[in-house]
Design a protein around this motif. Structure first.
Motif, short mmCIF file in Angstrom:
data_model
loop_
_atom_site.label_atom_id
_atom_site.label_comp_id
_atom_site.label_asym_id
_atom_site.label_seq_id
_atom_site.Cartn_x
_atom_site.Cartn_y
_atom_site.Cartn_z
N UNK A 45 -5.47 -25.71 0.42
CA UNK A 45 -6.44 -25.43 1.36
C UNK A 45 -6.71 -26.87 2.06
N UNK A 46 -5.94 -27.86 1.77
CA UNK A 46 -6.15 -29.10 2.48
C UNK A 46 -5.51 -28.99 3.75
N UNK A 47 -4.17 -28.63 3.71
CA UNK A 47 -3.67 -28.47 5.16
C UNK A 47 -4.25 -27.45 5.94
N UNK A 48 -4.82 -26.30 5.63
CA UNK A 48 -5.58 -25.30 6.03
C UNK A 48 -6.85 -26.03 6.90
N UNK A 49 -7.42 -26.85 6.23
CA UNK A 49 -8.73 -27.13 6.62
C UNK A 49 -8.53 -28.33 7.81
N UNK A 50 -7.42 -29.06 7.36
CA UNK A 50 -6.83 -30.09 8.34
C UNK A 50 -6.50 -29.68 9.63
N UNK B 83 -15.11 -31.20 8.89
CA UNK B 83 -14.82 -32.67 8.40
C UNK B 83 -15.58 -32.74 7.06
N UNK B 84 -16.70 -32.18 6.58
CA UNK B 84 -17.52 -32.08 5.45
C UNK B 84 -16.50 -31.31 4.44
N UNK B 85 -16.02 -30.16 4.82
CA UNK B 85 -15.26 -29.30 4.03
C UNK B 85 -14.03 -30.15 3.55
N UNK B 86 -13.35 -30.82 4.39
CA UNK B 86 -12.18 -31.61 4.26
C UNK B 86 -12.65 -32.80 3.23
N UNK B 87 -13.71 -33.18 3.33
CA UNK B 87 -14.12 -34.46 2.56
C UNK B 87 -14.36 -33.78 0.99
N UNK B 88 -14.70 -32.72 1.01
CA UNK B 88 -15.04 -32.09 -0.57
C UNK B 88 -13.49 -31.80 -1.00
N UNK B 89 -12.74 -31.18 0.00
CA UNK B 89 -11.30 -30.67 -0.57
C UNK B 89 -10.55 -32.02 -0.94
N UNK B 90 -10.86 -33.24 -0.49
CA UNK B 90 -10.00 -34.34 -0.73
C UNK B 90 -10.76 -34.79 -1.99
N UNK B 91 -11.96 -35.01 -2.18
CA UNK B 91 -12.67 -35.02 -3.61
C UNK B 91 -12.02 -34.26 -4.96
N UNK B 92 -11.66 -33.10 -4.53
CA UNK B 92 -10.98 -32.18 -5.71
C UNK B 92 -9.69 -32.94 -5.78
N UNK B 93 -9.14 -33.02 -4.98
CA UNK B 93 -7.67 -33.68 -5.11
C UNK B 93 -7.36 -34.99 -5.91
N UNK B 94 -8.44 -35.92 -5.24
CA UNK B 94 -8.93 -37.27 -6.32
C UNK B 94 -8.95 -36.91 -7.54
#
Length: 202
Positions: A83-88, A107-118
């Protein structure tokens, strides 16, 4: 605190999973007759004008699969990676087109996705190692191949409901709901098995 953090992560996975699943299915279903939160559902029609109709369906299909991976929890890490590259890409498109408000949502959804990866860094850190030879001794073991098979059957059924929607919309909805319930049952079944296993150990 750690338990609450895990609960938040699960809720984020479900939230993003529902968004991506609905977004993809609403683009692919007959006359877009599927509930979705984000769009645009007319993506294929617009891109088809430039000979990119199949590409639009590929994007929608990727959203469906990635969303289901997040929802199942079994493959949530892989779902977050997809989902990260799709959202980006969606974020960059909305910024390039100067859409009002939409870039902030993405940007908010991308931040949530980044949180999952972290959160799943302990699984992903091996990609960054400079000593791949040390990983050769690590073998891939799935706890339950039957659960993986059930998930694969359910995903196949959901994807199969898409062409069925052009024949009989009600049957397509019914098949899709049945397969989603199968995924939920599969997840709950595995959770119960894990709980029983932990009790037997103690």
């Amino acid at each position: 605190m750690k338990k609450h953090h895990h609960t938040v992560i699960v809720l984020i996975r479900i939230f993003l999973g529902l968004i991506f699943f609905g977004a993809g299915m609403s683009k692919l279903y007959f006359e877009h007759n599927f509930p979705g939160v984000i769009g645009p559902v007319w993506l294929e029609e617009r891109l088809a004008e430039h000979g990119l109709g199949f590409y639009a369906r590929f994007i929608a299909g990727s959203q469906v699969v990635a969303g289901l991976m997040l929802l199942t929890q079994r493959f949530a890490t892989l779902g977050a990676i997809l989902t990260f590259p799709i959202l980006l890409n969606i974020f960059m498109v909305t910024v390039s087109l100067q859409w009002q408000g939409t870039p902030y949502i993405n940007a908010f959804l991308l931040m949530l996705n980044t949180w999952l990866l972290v959160y799943d860094y302990h699984k992903l850190k091996f990609i960054l190692t400079d000593k791949p030879a040390e990983l050769k001794s690590i073998s891939l073991k799935r706890i339950s191949l039957s659960a993986d098979f059930i998930w694969l059957v359910a995903v196949t059924g959901i994807l199969g409901s898409i062409p069925l929607s052009f024949v009989n919309l009600n049957m397509a909805w019914g098949l899709c709901v049945l397969m989603v319930l199968l995924i939920v049952w599969n997840q709950l079944r595995r959770k119960e098995e894990n709980y029983r296993g932990e009790r037997n150990i103690h």
